[in-house]
Design a protein around this motif. Structure first.
Motif, PDB file in Angstrom:
ATOM      1  N   GLY A  90      15.927  52.982  52.232  1.00 11.89           N
ATOM      2  CA  GLY A  90      15.884  54.237  52.959  1.00 11.89           C
ATOM      3  C   GLY A  90      15.568  53.968  54.415  1.00 11.89           C
ATOM      4  N   CYS A  91      15.685  55.003  55.236  1.00  6.20           N
ATOM      5  CA  CYS A  91      15.439  54.842  56.673  1.00  6.20           C
ATOM      6  C   CYS A  91      14.727  56.078  57.201  1.00  6.20           C
ATOM      7  N   LEU A  92      13.683  55.862  57.968  1.00  4.34           N
ATOM      8  CA  LEU A  92      12.901  56.951  58.555  1.00  4.34           C
ATOM      9  C   LEU A  92      12.933  56.838  60.066  1.00  4.34           C
ATOM     10  N   ASN A  93      13.411  57.914  60.741  1.00  3.14           N
ATOM     11  CA  ASN A  93      13.396  57.975  62.195  1.00  3.14           C
ATOM     12  C   ASN A  93      12.056  58.558  62.645  1.00  3.14           C
ATOM     13  N   LEU A  94      11.245  57.738  63.298  1.00  2.38           N
ATOM     14  CA  LEU A  94       9.947  58.202  63.772  1.00  2.38           C
ATOM     15  C   LEU A  94      10.091  59.080  65.005  1.00  2.38           C
ATOM     16  N   LEU A 107       2.023  54.482  56.465  1.00  2.00           N
ATOM     17  CA  LEU A 107       2.797  53.861  57.535  1.00  2.00           C
ATOM     18  C   LEU A 107       1.998  53.794  58.827  1.00  2.00           C
ATOM     19  N   GLN A 108       1.228  54.842  59.113  1.00  2.00           N
ATOM     20  CA  GLN A 108       0.415  54.844  60.327  1.00  2.00           C
ATOM     21  C   GLN A 108      -0.576  53.685  60.300  1.00  2.00           C
ATOM     22  N   ASP A 165       5.315  53.889  69.209  1.00  2.00           N
ATOM     23  CA  ASP A 165       4.804  55.012  70.003  1.00  2.00           C
ATOM     24  C   ASP A 165       5.249  56.312  69.335  1.00  2.00           C
ATOM     25  N   ALA A 166       4.611  56.635  68.204  1.00  2.00           N
ATOM     26  CA  ALA A 166       4.982  57.824  67.437  1.00  2.00           C
ATOM     27  C   ALA A 166       3.872  58.859  67.503  1.00  2.00           C
ATOM     28  N   ASP A 167       4.265  60.128  67.403  1.00  6.26           N
ATOM     29  CA  ASP A 167       3.307  61.230  67.390  1.00  6.26           C
ATOM     30  C   ASP A 167       2.855  61.436  65.944  1.00  6.26           C
ATOM     31  N   TRP A 168       1.929  60.618  65.468  1.00  8.80           N
ATOM     32  CA  TRP A 168       1.515  60.651  64.072  1.00  8.80           C
ATOM     33  C   TRP A 168       0.900  61.981  63.652  1.00  8.80           C
ATOM     34  N   PRO A 169       0.010  62.589  64.460  1.00  7.53           N
ATOM     35  CA  PRO A 169      -0.528  63.893  64.051  1.00  7.53           C
ATOM     36  C   PRO A 169       0.558  64.933  63.800  1.00  7.53           C
ATOM     37  N   GLN A 170       1.607  64.917  64.645  1.00 11.70           N
ATOM     38  CA  GLN A 170       2.687  65.889  64.470  1.00 11.70           C
ATOM     39  C   GLN A 170       3.525  65.545  63.238  1.00 11.70           C
ATOM     40  N   LEU A 171       3.783  64.262  63.018  1.00 14.26           N
ATOM     41  CA  LEU A 171       4.542  63.848  61.840  1.00 14.26           C
ATOM     42  C   LEU A 171       3.821  64.259  60.560  1.00 14.26           C
ATOM     43  N   LEU A 172       2.497  64.073  60.537  1.00 17.70           N
ATOM     44  CA  LEU A 172       1.720  64.439  59.360  1.00 17.70           C
ATOM     45  C   LEU A 172       1.680  65.945  59.166  1.00 17.70           C
ATOM     46  N   ALA A 173       1.554  66.689  60.267  1.00 17.78           N
ATOM     47  CA  ALA A 173       1.539  68.152  60.174  1.00 17.78           C
ATOM     48  C   ALA A 173       2.885  68.674  59.684  1.00 17.78           C
ATOM     49  N   ASP A 174       3.976  68.097  60.188  1.00 17.15           N
ATOM     50  CA  ASP A 174       5.311  68.520  59.755  1.00 17.15           C
ATOM     51  C   ASP A 174       5.505  68.228  58.264  1.00 17.15           C
ATOM     52  N   ALA A 175       4.971  67.090  57.798  1.00 17.72           N
ATOM     53  CA  ALA A 175       5.106  66.746  56.383  1.00 17.72           C
ATOM     54  C   ALA A 175       4.354  67.734  55.510  1.00 17.72           C
ATOM     55  N   ASP A 176       3.172  68.164  55.956  1.00 15.19           N
ATOM     56  CA  ASP A 176       2.377  69.110  55.169  1.00 15.19           C
ATOM     57  C   ASP A 176       3.012  70.492  55.128  1.00 15.19           C
ATOM     58  N   ASN A 177       3.699  70.865  56.217  1.00 20.11           N
ATOM     59  CA  ASN A 177       4.250  72.221  56.326  1.00 20.11           C
ATOM     60  C   ASN A 177       5.704  72.321  55.889  1.00 20.11           C
ATOM     61  N   ALA A 178       6.361  71.190  55.688  1.00 18.81           N
ATOM     62  CA  ALA A 178       7.786  71.212  55.337  1.00 18.81           C
ATOM     63  C   ALA A 178       7.977  71.696  53.915  1.00 18.81           C
ATOM     64  N   ALA A 221       2.402  58.677  45.694  1.00 20.64           N
ATOM     65  CA  ALA A 221       3.717  58.297  46.233  1.00 20.64           C
ATOM     66  C   ALA A 221       4.669  59.478  46.323  1.00 20.64           C
ATOM     67  N   ARG A 222       4.326  60.610  45.702  1.00 21.62           N
ATOM     68  CA  ARG A 222       5.191  61.792  45.755  1.00 21.62           C
ATOM     69  C   ARG A 222       4.943  62.640  46.984  1.00 21.62           C
ATOM     70  N   ARG A 223       3.846  62.384  47.696  1.00 22.08           N
ATOM     71  CA  ARG A 223       3.465  63.187  48.859  1.00 22.08           C
ATOM     72  C   ARG A 223       3.860  62.468  50.148  1.00 22.08           C
ATOM     73  N   LYS A 224       4.704  63.115  50.946  1.00 20.23           N
ATOM     74  CA  LYS A 224       5.155  62.489  52.185  1.00 20.23           C
ATOM     75  C   LYS A 224       3.996  62.257  53.139  1.00 20.23           C
ATOM     76  N   SER A 225       3.042  63.175  53.178  1.00 23.33           N
ATOM     77  CA  SER A 225       1.905  63.001  54.084  1.00 23.33           C
ATOM     78  C   SER A 225       1.100  61.748  53.709  1.00 23.33           C
ATOM     79  N   ASP A 226       0.957  61.476  52.411  1.00 25.10           N
ATOM     80  CA  ASP A 226       0.257  60.263  51.988  1.00 25.10           C
ATOM     81  C   ASP A 226       1.003  59.016  52.442  1.00 25.10           C
ATOM     82  N   MET A 227       2.319  59.044  52.289  1.00 28.57           N
ATOM     83  CA  MET A 227       3.119  57.882  52.641  1.00 28.57           C
ATOM     84  C   MET A 227       3.177  57.680  54.157  1.00 28.57           C
ATOM     85  N   LEU A 228       3.221  58.777  54.910  1.00 36.88           N
ATOM     86  CA  LEU A 228       3.197  58.650  56.375  1.00 36.88           C
ATOM     87  C   LEU A 228       1.859  58.101  56.856  1.00 36.88           C
TER      88      LEU A 228
END
Length: 322
Positions: free
Chosen positions: A53-57, A169-170, A178-191, A159-166
Motif C-alpha cells: 500500500g502507499c500513504l501520501n503524507l 508511523l509518527q 515534515d508532516a502535520d501529524w496532529p492534523q493527520l491524526l485528527a482527520d483519521a479520527d473524524n473520517a 491494527a483496524r484503527r487508522k489513528s493507531d497506525m498513524l
C-alpha cells in the motif's frame, strides 16, 4: 517527491494485511489465497506473496508499505523484500498477536529471522489484539526485548484503527518527514469508516495467559493428523509414558517415550542450549520428528517428502492457537 519504505512482519493473523489496508490511500495490493492447512482454524485466507500500500503524507512525501507473509513456507518473500524490494526501508514493524499462547516465541522467532534487517534498521514492536486478552502486559514485552538484546519500542495498538497506525508511523518516521501529524491524526479520527477488504476469521477462542510453557492437550494427536503428510503421532510424558497415540507400532511408541529422557541428557552434555526438536530423517521412508515441551514430548511420523521445517511451523501454529 520524498519517499520512504516500511516493512510489516509477524505471525499469521497478527494484523499485517489489515494495518496496510487501513493506512493505504488507495485499495492496497493483497495476495491472499484460501488456506488448506492448520491456519484454516483461525482465518480463511492468508498472504502468500506480499501486501502493498502507499500513504501520501502530504504533496511531497509518501511512504510505501510492504507486508510479508506470516508463514515460513513463504520465507523466500521475506528475503526478497528485505534484500531487494525494500532493502532501503526505514525499518521494520513487527506485529505480535497478544492472544497467541506464547507471544515470546513469536517475538524470538521473527527477531531471529529478520536479524540482518534489525541490525541496520529501526525496529518497533506492535502488539495487537490486546482488547481480547490484556496479558502479557507491556512490562513483560519490554523484559523480553531486553532479554533478546533488541533495541525497540513496544506499542500496543489496534491494527483496524487508522489513528493507531498513524501514531505508530509518527513514532517511526516523525523525525524524517515534515508532516502535520496532529492534523493527520485528527482527520483519521473524524473520517467516515472505510470499507476494507474482508479478512475472514474464525470466531476468536482466547484462553487465559498461562506463561511461556505450552501444555499439549491429548487432542494434539488428532489435530496433527490433519496436517498434510503426517502419518501418525504419539504424545508422551517427560517420564516416557505414552499419553495417547495413533501409531500401530508399540516399539515406535516406546522410542518416542525414550526420547523424552534422552533430550534433557543431550542438553546437559552439549553446548546447543535448549533442544526444542529432534528429527530423524530417512531417504526412502518416513521421518520421525520429536518436539519437546515442558514435561512433554510429541512424536510425529511424516512422509519423507514433507518439509520438516514447514511441519514445525504448522505444529507451532496449532500450539500457539491452543
Amino acid at each position: 517527491m520524498s519517499e520512504l519504505k516500511l516493512i510489516f512482519a509477524g505471525p499469521v493473523g497478527a494484523g499485517k494485511t489489515t494495518a496496510i489496508n487501513v493506512l493505504s490511500d488507495k485499495p492496497s495490493l493483497n495476495t491472499d489465497k484460501a488456506v488448506s492447512d492448520v491456519t484454516a482454524a483461525r482465518k480463511a485466507t492468508t498472504t502468500v506473496a506480499m501486501d502493498y500500500g502507499c500513504l501520501n503524507l502530504n504533496e511531497t512525501q509518501k511512504i510505501h508499505l510492504y507486508g510479508t507473509p506470516g508463514q515460513m513456507r513463504f520465507r523466500f518473500m521475506w528475503e526478497l523484500l528485505t534484500n531487494e524490494l525494500a532493502a532501503d526501508c526505514a525499518g521494520l514493524v513487527l506485529l505480535i498477536d497478544n492472544t497467541r499462547a506464547s507471544p515470546f516465541r513469536d517475538l524470538k522467532y521473527y527477531a531471529q529471522e529478520f536479524s540482518n534487517l534489525i541490525a541496520r534498521k529501526k525496529l518497533i514492536i506492535g502488539v495487537t489484539r490486546s482488547d481480547l486478552r490484556a496479558e502479557p502486559e507491556r512490562a513483560q514485552y519490554e523484559s523480553w526485548v531486553e532479554e533478546l538484546g533488541l533495541t525497540a519500542e513496544v506499542v500496543f495498538l489496534d491494527a483496524r484503527r487508522k489513528s493507531d497506525m498513524l501514531a505508530l508511523l509518527q513514532r517511526f518516521i516523525g523525525d524524517r518527514v515534515d508532516a502535520d501529524w496532529p492534523q493527520l491524526l485528527a482527520d483519521a479520527d473524524n473520517a467516515p469508516e472505510r470499507t476494507l477488504p474482508t479478512v475472514e476469521q474464525a470466531p476468536a477462542q482466547v484462553s487465559d495467559y498461562l506463561g511461556e510453557n505450552i501444555v499439549m492437550k491429548d487432542s494434539i494427536v488428532d489435530d496433527v493428523l490433519n496436517i498434510k503428510g503426517v502419518e501418525g503421532a504419539a504424545l508422551a510424558t517427560a517420564m516416557g509414558d505414552i499419553v495417547t497415540s495413533s501409531l500401530d507400532d508399540t516399539e515406535l511408541d516406546d522410542f518416542i517415550g525414550f526420547m523424552a529422557g534422552i533430550v534433557p541428557v543431550f542438553e546437559q552434555v552439549s553446548d546447543l542450549g535448549q533442544v526444542q526438536s529432534v528429527v530423524l530423517k530417512s531417504d526412502n521412508s518416513e521421518n520421525l520428528s520429536v518436539y519437546v515441551e515442558e514435561e512433554q514430548v510429541l512424536g510425529v511420523v511424516s512422509s519423507n517428502r514433507t518439509s520438516v521445517r514447514i511441519l514445525r511451523q504448522q505444529l507451532d501454529d496449532l500450539l500457539q492457537w491452543g
